[in-house]
Design an enzyme around this catalytic site. Structure first.
Site, PDB file in Angstrom:
ATOM      1  CG  ASP A   1      42.662 -52.465  -7.109  1.00 57.00           C
ATOM      2  OD1 ASP A   1      41.696 -52.641  -7.887  1.00 57.00           O
ATOM      3  OD2 ASP A   1      43.839 -52.447  -7.493  1.00 57.00           O
ATOM      4  N   GLY A   2      40.103 -54.345  -6.458  1.00 56.23           N
ATOM      5  CA  GLY A   2      39.731 -55.747  -6.561  1.00 56.23           C
ATOM      6  C   GLY A   2      38.264 -56.049  -6.344  1.00 56.23           C
ATOM      7  CG  ASN A   3      35.691 -53.179  -4.608  1.00 54.13           C
ATOM      8  OD1 ASN A   3      35.304 -53.524  -3.510  1.00 54.13           O
ATOM      9  ND2 ASN A   3      36.528 -52.153  -4.779  1.00 54.13           N
TER      10      ASN A   3
ATOM     11  N   GLY B   1      33.684 -59.631  -6.444  1.00 57.08           N
ATOM     12  CA  GLY B   1      32.250 -59.810  -6.655  1.00 57.08           C
ATOM     13  C   GLY B   1      31.939 -60.979  -7.566  1.00 57.08           C
ATOM     14  NE  ARG B   2      34.595 -60.223 -12.914  1.00 56.70           N
ATOM     15  CZ  ARG B   2      34.856 -58.915 -12.797  1.00 56.70           C
ATOM     16  NH1 ARG B   2      33.874 -58.034 -12.705  1.00 56.70           N
ATOM     17  NH2 ARG B   2      36.113 -58.481 -12.789  1.00 56.70           N
TER      18      ARG B   2
ATOM     19  CG  HIS C   1      33.480 -50.147  -5.426  1.00 47.26           C
ATOM     20  ND1 HIS C   1      33.025 -50.947  -6.446  1.00 47.26           N
ATOM     21  CD2 HIS C   1      34.705 -49.679  -5.825  1.00 47.26           C
ATOM     22  CE1 HIS C   1      33.917 -50.950  -7.429  1.00 47.26           C
ATOM     23  NE2 HIS C   1      34.938 -50.207  -7.072  1.00 47.26           N
TER      24      HIS C   1
ATOM     25  NE  ARG D   1      40.947 -58.050 -10.020  1.00 44.75           N
ATOM     26  CZ  ARG D   1      42.117 -57.671  -9.530  1.00 44.75           C
ATOM     27  NH1 ARG D   1      43.115 -58.538  -9.462  1.00 44.75           N
ATOM     28  NH2 ARG D   1      42.305 -56.437  -9.121  1.00 44.75           N
TER      29      ARG D   1
ATOM     30  CE1 TYR E   1      32.383 -53.079 -14.831  1.00 48.85           C
ATOM     31  CE2 TYR E   1      33.336 -52.481 -16.945  1.00 48.85           C
ATOM     32  CZ  TYR E   1      33.447 -53.086 -15.709  1.00 48.85           C
ATOM     33  OH  TYR E   1      34.633 -53.684 -15.352  1.00 48.85           O
TER      34      TYR E   1
END
Length: 363
Positions: free
Chosen positions: A200-202, A206-207, A196, A204, A239
């Site tokens: 913020d944005g981890n 990661g994908r 992580h 998205r 998750y």
């Protein structure tokens, strides 16, 4: 809850025998999909709606509400409600970041520096843009319900010093020769989410790395293998499978979940891509025969890239002289290639939709 300490990669205790049944199938399906991709002469045109759909699904996992139609309407210069625009910009940024990664990887490898650049693009002028975009976090963060504290958090990522060590190890592992690349991808994706590294944005980010890693490993010829459709539809399992790693220290359940996701989504991607290729050839013939125009292919490519659009958009972006656009659009409506989604009135332009393509992408 104490900050988590990630496993060092490569994982020594992988139970390969517990998912060998899925490994072979996942690799076969990816190979079939890549074979189909290699037959796509102009992927930037034919696969454009799938890129947007991927961005929509990945952003929805993080709570955005914008639909594919919302994004296409906005980009096709149709009025969209103001409250949707922030979500639409997030989706557009996702697509731009993915494209930026692909372009950069023509000359440089997949590295932490490139990931930081993509993250900066992803977070530009959207929700989270004040959370130090493009930089790895300098403070502790945690994952939990709104209003929760670090003490009752669902998960606490590693401290900053541990995070930096884990990122360095993770980057080296991306260039490691693992026994199976798809299993390696499962580990790469999960470890990124566990580390992580951004405020913020981890999720998205990661994908975005899923197709880029396959491209980096030369498993696919274009970074267009999109998994977010499956992950969005199985969000709780997604998750929970990730959390099972940090709760138990065992990777088997996660790897099985991920390999199955690859198999299911690869089959869906194959069917959609094949249907789009067939539709392109079918509509190409229809447009050439009905318009007898030297601009037939310009028409075709424009409506594939942007299947919902205004007459103004078509005039500006098709590369066709304005004197010809009205006639061509009228013919396409008459031949039922396009439908009028919203008739123009006064200064408001007519909105057109290419429903046959939309039905494939939305399926």
């Amino acid at each position: 809850m104490k900050p988590y300490i990630p496993h060092t990669l490569p994982i020594e205790a992988i139970e390969w025998h517990k998912f060998i049944d899925l490994m072979g199938k996942a690799n076969r399906y990816i190979a079939r999909y890549d074979g189909l991709l290699q037959s796509v002469i102009n992927p930037d045109v034919l696969l454009a709606p799938l890129r947007t759909q991927e961005a929509v699904h990945s952003s929805k996992i993080e709570g955005t509400q914008a639909s594919l139609r919302d994004v296409l309407q906005f980009e096709g210069e149709q009025d969209v409600e103001d409250y949707k625009k922030d979500d639409i910009y997030e989706v557009i940024n996702y697509r731009i970041a993915l494209k930026e990664g692909r372009e950069q990887m023509q000359s440089i490898p997949l590295t932490l520096n490139l990931i930081r650049k993509m993250h900066n693009t992803l977070m530009h002028d959207v929700r989270g843009s004040s959370a130090d975009p493009g930089n790895f976090r300098r403070i502790q963060n945690f994952i939990g319900a709104p209003g929760s504290t670090i003490d009752d958090a669902r998960f606490v990522p590693p401290t900053v010093p541990v995070m930096m060590e884990a990122l360095s190890n993770w980057e080296k592992y991306m260039h490691h020769e693992e026994l199976d690349v798809i299993v390696q991808l499962a580990i790469v994706h999960a470890q990124f989410e566990i580390i992580h590294p951004f405020l913020d944005g981890n999720g998205r980010m990661g994908r975005i790395l899923i197709p880029l890693f396959l491209y980096h490993k030369k498993i696919i010829h274009e970074p267009v293998f999109y998994l977010s459709d499956y992950l969005e539809n199985h969000r709780s399992e997604y998750y929970d499978a990730l959390k099972n790693i940090t709760d138990s220290g065992v990777w088997t359940n996660w790897i099985r979940f991920f390999l199955n996701a690859i198999i299911v989504q690869a089959e869906k991607n194959i069917n959609k891509t094949r249907a789009i290729i067939n539709l392109y050839e079918e509509v190409k013939k229809e447009i050439i025969e009905s318009t007898h125009s030297q601009y037939a292919v310009h028409c075709l490519d424009t409506i594939f890239i942007q299947p919902i659009f205004s007459s103004n958009y078509f005039s500006k972006n098709s590369g066709i002289p304005k004197s010809s656009t009205t006639r061509l659009l009228d013919i396409l409506v008459k031949e039922k290639v396009l439908v009028i989604a919203e008739a123009g009135a006064g200064r408001r332009p007519t909105i057109y939709a290419f429903k046959r393509l939309l039905s494939i992408v939305n399926d």
